[in-house]
Design a protein around this motif. Sequence first.
Motif, PDB file in Angstrom:
ATOM      1  N   ILE A  12      18.761  46.116  36.992  1.00 49.22           N
ATOM      2  CA  ILE A  12      18.117  45.783  35.716  1.00 49.22           C
ATOM      3  C   ILE A  12      19.068  44.969  34.848  1.00 49.22           C
ATOM      4  O   ILE A  12      18.668  43.984  34.212  1.00 49.22           O
ATOM      5  N   ASN A  13      20.337  45.348  34.832  1.00 46.55           N
ATOM      6  CA  ASN A  13      21.310  44.620  34.011  1.00 46.55           C
ATOM      7  C   ASN A  13      21.545  43.194  34.500  1.00 46.55           C
ATOM      8  O   ASN A  13      21.958  42.344  33.721  1.00 46.55           O
ATOM      9  N   LEU A  14      21.273  42.932  35.766  1.00 46.06           N
ATOM     10  CA  LEU A  14      21.424  41.583  36.313  1.00 46.06           C
ATOM     11  C   LEU A  14      20.126  40.774  36.283  1.00 46.06           C
ATOM     12  O   LEU A  14      20.126  39.596  36.625  1.00 46.06           O
ATOM     13  N   TRP A  15      19.027  41.400  35.901  1.00 44.45           N
ATOM     14  CA  TRP A  15      17.723  40.725  35.843  1.00 44.45           C
ATOM     15  C   TRP A  15      17.801  39.652  34.757  1.00 44.45           C
ATOM     16  O   TRP A  15      18.153  39.944  33.601  1.00 44.45           O
ATOM     17  N   PRO A  16      17.507  38.396  35.092  1.00 44.63           N
ATOM     18  CA  PRO A  16      17.718  37.289  34.142  1.00 44.63           C
ATOM     19  C   PRO A  16      17.125  37.460  32.743  1.00 44.63           C
ATOM     20  O   PRO A  16      17.822  37.167  31.762  1.00 44.63           O
ATOM     21  N   PRO A  17      15.884  37.959  32.572  1.00 50.29           N
ATOM     22  CA  PRO A  17      15.387  38.114  31.198  1.00 50.29           C
ATOM     23  C   PRO A  17      16.219  39.093  30.361  1.00 50.29           C
ATOM     24  O   PRO A  17      16.429  38.879  29.175  1.00 50.29           O
ATOM     25  N   PHE A  18      16.690  40.170  30.983  1.00 44.02           N
ATOM     26  CA  PHE A  18      17.516  41.132  30.249  1.00 44.02           C
ATOM     27  C   PHE A  18      18.928  40.594  30.046  1.00 44.02           C
ATOM     28  O   PHE A  18      19.509  40.752  28.976  1.00 44.02           O
ATOM     29  N   LEU A  19      19.461  39.970  31.070  1.00 41.22           N
ATOM     30  CA  LEU A  19      20.801  39.398  30.979  1.00 41.22           C
ATOM     31  C   LEU A  19      20.865  38.358  29.863  1.00 41.22           C
ATOM     32  O   LEU A  19      21.759  38.385  29.018  1.00 41.22           O
ATOM     33  N   GLY A  20      19.874  37.476  29.816  1.00 41.98           N
ATOM     34  CA  GLY A  20      19.840  36.425  28.800  1.00 41.98           C
ATOM     35  C   GLY A  20      19.633  36.946  27.394  1.00 41.98           C
ATOM     36  O   GLY A  20      20.142  36.370  26.426  1.00 41.98           O
ATOM     37  N   ALA A  21      18.907  38.035  27.262  1.00 42.60           N
ATOM     38  CA  ALA A  21      18.639  38.603  25.936  1.00 42.60           C
ATOM     39  C   ALA A  21      19.730  39.562  25.474  1.00 42.60           C
ATOM     40  O   ALA A  21      19.669  40.067  24.358  1.00 42.60           O
ATOM     41  N   GLY A  22      20.707  39.834  26.338  1.00 45.54           N
ATOM     42  CA  GLY A  22      21.771  40.757  25.961  1.00 45.54           C
ATOM     43  C   GLY A  22      21.373  42.217  26.046  1.00 45.54           C
ATOM     44  O   GLY A  22      21.998  43.071  25.422  1.00 45.54           O
ATOM     45  N   ILE A  23      20.344  42.523  26.832  1.00 46.38           N
ATOM     46  CA  ILE A  23      19.867  43.904  26.997  1.00 46.38           C
ATOM     47  C   ILE A  23      20.646  44.556  28.130  1.00 46.38           C
ATOM     48  O   ILE A  23      20.783  43.975  29.208  1.00 46.38           O
TER      49      ILE A  23
END
Length: 151
Positions: A12-23
């Motif tokens: 999940i931490n490497l998933w691009p939408p989360f990674l890009g949003a700083g989640i």
Amino acid sequence: MKPSPRLISLLINLWPPFLGAGIRVRHIRPDWREIVVSMRLGLTNRNYVGVHFGGSLYAMTDPFFMLMLMHTLGSDYYVWDKAGRIEYIKPGRGVVSARFTLEEAALESIRAHTAGGDKYFPELQVDVVDASGEVVARVHKTLYVKRKKPR
């Protein structure tokens, strides 16, 4: 073999939408009854007035109740997100976080409502808080849960 909470957290931490949003997923309890997520304020998730973008606040809460129920209830159940809404309480600045918890009473209620094969739509809630613990947003998630027919 089901993937471990640690592996799911990493993915999940490497998933691009989360990674890009700083989640970031900070913690998943081994029994899947608690997940802690945080998000820092950065260039990719701030809005026009310089505070957390509402879509990012919602995104940081989106999949977690569904994942928790899937892993807690097991493969005998269908679990889907059905609906969600967010209430913005105050502007979010700095690091915000959300602590998702599943209480035994909620799980017992879900099992009781679905025991006969009926659909059930539990509503779960999580608060997004700032570093001082003040509520920034409140998210309500309605899930679809149904026990699978025995084979």
